[in-house]
Write a protein that holds these residues in place. Sequence first.
Motif, PDB file in Angstrom:
ATOM      1  N   GLY A 196       0.400   4.928  -0.619  1.00  0.00           N
ATOM      2  CA  GLY A 196       0.378   4.492  -2.006  1.00  0.00           C
ATOM      3  C   GLY A 196       0.075   3.005  -2.145  1.00  0.00           C
ATOM      4  N   LEU A 197       0.687   2.188  -1.308  1.00  0.00           N
ATOM      5  CA  LEU A 197       0.428   0.751  -1.347  1.00  0.00           C
ATOM      6  C   LEU A 197      -1.037   0.451  -1.052  1.00  0.00           C
ATOM      7  CD1 LEU A 197       3.612  -0.576   0.497  1.00  0.00           C
ATOM      8  CD2 LEU A 197       2.996  -1.032  -1.880  1.00  0.00           C
ATOM      9  N   THR A 198      -1.582   1.152  -0.072  1.00  0.00           N
ATOM     10  CA  THR A 198      -2.998   0.968   0.261  1.00  0.00           C
ATOM     11  C   THR A 198      -3.877   1.329  -0.933  1.00  0.00           C
ATOM     12  OG1 THR A 198      -2.522   1.541   2.565  1.00  0.00           O
ATOM     13  CG2 THR A 198      -4.827   1.577   1.885  1.00  0.00           C
ATOM     14  N   GLY A 199      -3.592   2.480  -1.531  1.00  0.00           N
ATOM     15  CA  GLY A 199      -4.381   2.928  -2.677  1.00  0.00           C
ATOM     16  C   GLY A 199      -4.249   2.014  -3.870  1.00  0.00           C
ATOM     17  N   GLY A 200      -3.015   1.548  -4.146  1.00  0.00           N
ATOM     18  CA  GLY A 200      -2.797   0.662  -5.283  1.00  0.00           C
ATOM     19  C   GLY A 200      -3.557  -0.644  -5.156  1.00  0.00           C
ATOM     20  N   GLN A 201      -3.533  -1.221  -3.952  1.00  0.00           N
ATOM     21  CA  GLN A 201      -4.275  -2.466  -3.725  1.00  0.00           C
ATOM     22  C   GLN A 201      -5.778  -2.254  -3.893  1.00  0.00           C
ATOM     23  OE1 GLN A 201      -2.623  -4.929  -0.253  1.00  0.00           O
ATOM     24  NE2 GLN A 201      -1.561  -2.993   0.030  1.00  0.00           N
ATOM     25  N   GLU A 202      -6.252  -1.077  -3.473  1.00  0.00           N
ATOM     26  CA  GLU A 202      -7.685  -0.793  -3.567  1.00  0.00           C
ATOM     27  C   GLU A 202      -8.110  -0.541  -5.010  1.00  0.00           C
ATOM     28  OE1 GLU A 202     -11.520  -0.241  -1.913  1.00  0.00           O
ATOM     29  OE2 GLU A 202      -9.656  -1.010  -1.037  1.00  0.00           O
ATOM     30  N   ILE A 203      -7.243   0.085  -5.792  1.00  0.00           N
ATOM     31  CA  ILE A 203      -7.580   0.395  -7.187  1.00  0.00           C
ATOM     32  C   ILE A 203      -7.824  -0.887  -7.984  1.00  0.00           C
ATOM     33  CG2 ILE A 203      -6.640   1.314  -9.346  1.00  0.00           C
ATOM     34  CD1 ILE A 203      -5.320   3.518  -7.730  1.00  0.00           C
ATOM     35  N   ARG A 204      -7.127  -1.957  -7.623  1.00  0.00           N
ATOM     36  CA  ARG A 204      -7.294  -3.228  -8.344  1.00  0.00           C
ATOM     37  C   ARG A 204      -8.748  -3.703  -8.318  1.00  0.00           C
ATOM     38  NH1 ARG A 204      -2.226  -6.374  -5.886  1.00  0.00           N
ATOM     39  NH2 ARG A 204      -3.753  -6.616  -4.222  1.00  0.00           N
ATOM     40  N   ASN A 205      -9.434  -3.385  -7.223  1.00  0.00           N
ATOM     41  CA  ASN A 205     -10.812  -3.845  -7.081  1.00  0.00           C
ATOM     42  C   ASN A 205     -11.840  -2.723  -7.233  1.00  0.00           C
ATOM     43  OD1 ASN A 205      -9.795  -6.449  -6.350  1.00  0.00           O
ATOM     44  ND2 ASN A 205      -9.439  -5.684  -4.281  1.00  0.00           N
ATOM     45  N   ALA A 206     -11.359  -1.531  -7.603  1.00  0.00           N
ATOM     46  CA  ALA A 206     -12.254  -0.371  -7.672  1.00  0.00           C
ATOM     47  C   ALA A 206     -12.883  -0.245  -9.053  1.00  0.00           C
ATOM     48  CB  ALA A 206     -11.489   0.906  -7.330  1.00  0.00           C
ATOM     49  N   ASN A 207     -14.013   0.436  -9.069  1.00  0.00           N
ATOM     50  CA  ASN A 207     -14.661   0.781 -10.333  1.00  0.00           C
ATOM     51  C   ASN A 207     -14.060   2.105 -10.807  1.00  0.00           C
ATOM     52  OD1 ASN A 207     -16.294   1.431 -12.463  1.00  0.00           O
ATOM     53  ND2 ASN A 207     -18.231   1.202 -11.367  1.00  0.00           N
ATOM     54  N   ALA A 258       7.360   8.946  -4.256  1.00  0.00           N
ATOM     55  CA  ALA A 258       7.105   7.876  -3.281  1.00  0.00           C
ATOM     56  C   ALA A 258       5.662   7.407  -3.358  1.00  0.00           C
ATOM     57  CB  ALA A 258       7.439   8.367  -1.873  1.00  0.00           C
ATOM     58  N   LEU A 259       4.738   8.358  -3.464  1.00  0.00           N
ATOM     59  CA  LEU A 259       3.320   8.005  -3.519  1.00  0.00           C
ATOM     60  C   LEU A 259       3.005   7.214  -4.791  1.00  0.00           C
ATOM     61  CD1 LEU A 259       0.494   8.353  -2.200  1.00  0.00           C
ATOM     62  CD2 LEU A 259       0.218  10.356  -3.645  1.00  0.00           C
ATOM     63  N   LEU A 260       3.496   7.692  -5.936  1.00  0.00           N
ATOM     64  CA  LEU A 260       3.229   7.014  -7.205  1.00  0.00           C
ATOM     65  C   LEU A 260       3.898   5.640  -7.252  1.00  0.00           C
ATOM     66  CD1 LEU A 260       3.593  10.011  -9.687  1.00  0.00           C
ATOM     67  CD2 LEU A 260       1.484   8.939  -8.877  1.00  0.00           C
ATOM     68  N   LEU A 261       5.089   5.524  -6.650  1.00  0.00           N
ATOM     69  CA  LEU A 261       5.760   4.229  -6.587  1.00  0.00           C
ATOM     70  C   LEU A 261       4.927   3.249  -5.766  1.00  0.00           C
ATOM     71  CD1 LEU A 261       8.187   2.390  -7.118  1.00  0.00           C
ATOM     72  CD2 LEU A 261       9.280   3.396  -5.086  1.00  0.00           C
ATOM     73  N   GLY A 262       4.416   3.720  -4.629  1.00  0.00           N
ATOM     74  CA  GLY A 262       3.568   2.873  -3.803  1.00  0.00           C
ATOM     75  C   GLY A 262       2.308   2.451  -4.533  1.00  0.00           C
ATOM     76  N   LEU A 263       1.693   3.385  -5.243  1.00  0.00           N
ATOM     77  CA  LEU A 263       0.497   3.065  -6.028  1.00  0.00           C
ATOM     78  C   LEU A 263       0.788   1.984  -7.070  1.00  0.00           C
ATOM     79  CD1 LEU A 263      -1.034   6.613  -6.601  1.00  0.00           C
ATOM     80  CD2 LEU A 263      -2.187   4.710  -5.466  1.00  0.00           C
ATOM     81  N   THR A 300       1.777  -5.537  -8.066  1.00  0.00           N
ATOM     82  CA  THR A 300       2.396  -6.656  -7.355  1.00  0.00           C
ATOM     83  C   THR A 300       1.462  -7.156  -6.249  1.00  0.00           C
ATOM     84  OG1 THR A 300       3.531  -5.249  -5.705  1.00  0.00           O
ATOM     85  CG2 THR A 300       4.660  -5.613  -7.804  1.00  0.00           C
ATOM     86  N   GLN A 301       1.970  -8.065  -5.441  1.00  0.00           N
ATOM     87  CA  GLN A 301       1.209  -8.608  -4.311  1.00  0.00           C
ATOM     88  C   GLN A 301       1.966  -8.273  -3.017  1.00  0.00           C
ATOM     89  OE1 GLN A 301      -1.767 -10.105  -4.666  1.00  0.00           O
ATOM     90  NE2 GLN A 301      -1.707 -10.011  -6.900  1.00  0.00           N
ATOM     91  N   PRO A 302       1.869  -7.016  -2.536  1.00  0.00           N
ATOM     92  CA  PRO A 302       2.696  -6.584  -1.400  1.00  0.00           C
ATOM     93  C   PRO A 302       2.051  -6.816  -0.032  1.00  0.00           C
ATOM     94  CG  PRO A 302       1.517  -4.709  -2.278  1.00  0.00           C
ATOM     95  CD  PRO A 302       1.057  -5.916  -3.063  1.00  0.00           C
ATOM     96  N   GLU A 303       0.996  -7.616   0.038  1.00  0.00           N
ATOM     97  CA  GLU A 303       0.222  -7.742   1.281  1.00  0.00           C
ATOM     98  C   GLU A 303       1.078  -8.142   2.483  1.00  0.00           C
ATOM     99  OE1 GLU A 303      -2.655  -7.878  -2.024  1.00  0.00           O
ATOM    100  OE2 GLU A 303      -0.742  -8.881  -1.614  1.00  0.00           O
ATOM    101  N   SER A 304       2.015  -9.073   2.300  1.00  0.00           N
ATOM    102  CA  SER A 304       2.793  -9.563   3.443  1.00  0.00           C
ATOM    103  C   SER A 304       3.679  -8.475   4.042  1.00  0.00           C
ATOM    104  CB  SER A 304       3.642 -10.763   3.022  1.00  0.00           C
ATOM    105  OG  SER A 304       4.519 -10.401   1.960  1.00  0.00           O
ATOM    106  N   VAL A 305       4.450  -7.780   3.193  1.00  0.00           N
ATOM    107  CA  VAL A 305       5.318  -6.711   3.698  1.00  0.00           C
ATOM    108  C   VAL A 305       4.500  -5.523   4.177  1.00  0.00           C
ATOM    109  CG1 VAL A 305       5.651  -5.600   1.444  1.00  0.00           C
ATOM    110  CG2 VAL A 305       7.398  -5.373   3.195  1.00  0.00           C
TER     111      VAL A 305
END
Length: 370
Positions: free
Chosen positions: A55-66, A223-228, A234-239
């Motif tokens: 979810g975290l991976t997908g959420g970060q990617e959606i920010r820059n996705a079309n 869990a998946l939706l929370l991660g998304l 947020t900016q979860p890159e470090s964790v």
Amino acid sequence: MEFLTDFLTKFAAQLQSPTLGFLIGGMVAASVGSRLAIPDPVYKFIVFMLLMKVGLTGGQEIRNANLVDMLLPALFAVIIGILIVFIGRYTLCKLPNVKTEDGIATAGLFGAVSGSTFAAALTLLETQKMSYEAWSAALYPFMDIPALVTAIVLASIYTTSKQHGNTDEYLSKQEYLGKQRVTAGDYPSDQGIVAHGYPSKERQRVKIWPIVKESLQGSALSALLLGLALGLLTQPESVYKTFYEPLFRGLLSVLMLIMGMEAWARVNELRKVAHWYTVYSVIAPLLHGLIAFGFGMIAHYVTNFSLGGVVVLAVMAASSSDISGPPTLRAGIPSANPSAYIGASTAVGTPVAIALGIPLYIGLAQALGG
């Protein structure tokens, strides 16, 4: 011929992956009577960690996705989830000794998505250095929820129509008996039948929102939706880089071991129901995945959806829910036998989807991509 040879070579290579090795290892350990046991809280924590990472991976990617590029794959995910349930309704449910409610519940479980199988596919894609849209994780609920809702609605319609048919028969008998007892000047009342406590012909409507709410509140989808959401807002890159990403492959290997042992344990449950469930559980994951692969290729040519994304869509279709789906169906279709749909999914469907389905779709995509 060259295409077939290339595909078979790549398919065989996928079967040697460590992810599949741990799955098979768990089945072997259980089959020889090993006392190896992993506590259920550990299993739930592992699933949470894996889906949070996805979810975290997908959420970060959606920010820059079309977002426009996501529309067609999302629409296809909805169509596939519903289509899978209808395929099961008019194939599995028509086979000998298969109770209709059990068949519909099984189709619903196979139409829903397995978080563990989904995570395994992403790991194998990364191992093969095959790129895919990280936002494809967001397609999970678009297939999962419609499949569960469709299954519960179809089962409710069937159950209601069956009860309605019995009511009609009962009322006809009562009307006939009433006429037999009628004497001169007596007129039986149709309303009196209901008033005296006989079954009513009125159908009950199926409420969709409680089904959707139950699915959204399931541990896997939550869990998946929370991660998304966290990845998007947020900016979860470090964790993410120091905690979730390094642990992902190790946790997945333990999960595959658990699933292998669970699959073997469910074999006995599957033996209690018709053998047609075994046939369905072998064919359905591969067929569903190929159907989704076809839809994915349409998206590939129309919107440049990557071949890795096509594999992700196919794996979601091939998988069968092992976490959130069973409790949702138990509540939504209480007349269905859990040994049928959970046994078919866990004992056969999941191993087939992971051991055969994932390598099949990756190999096919690699062959098509040259």
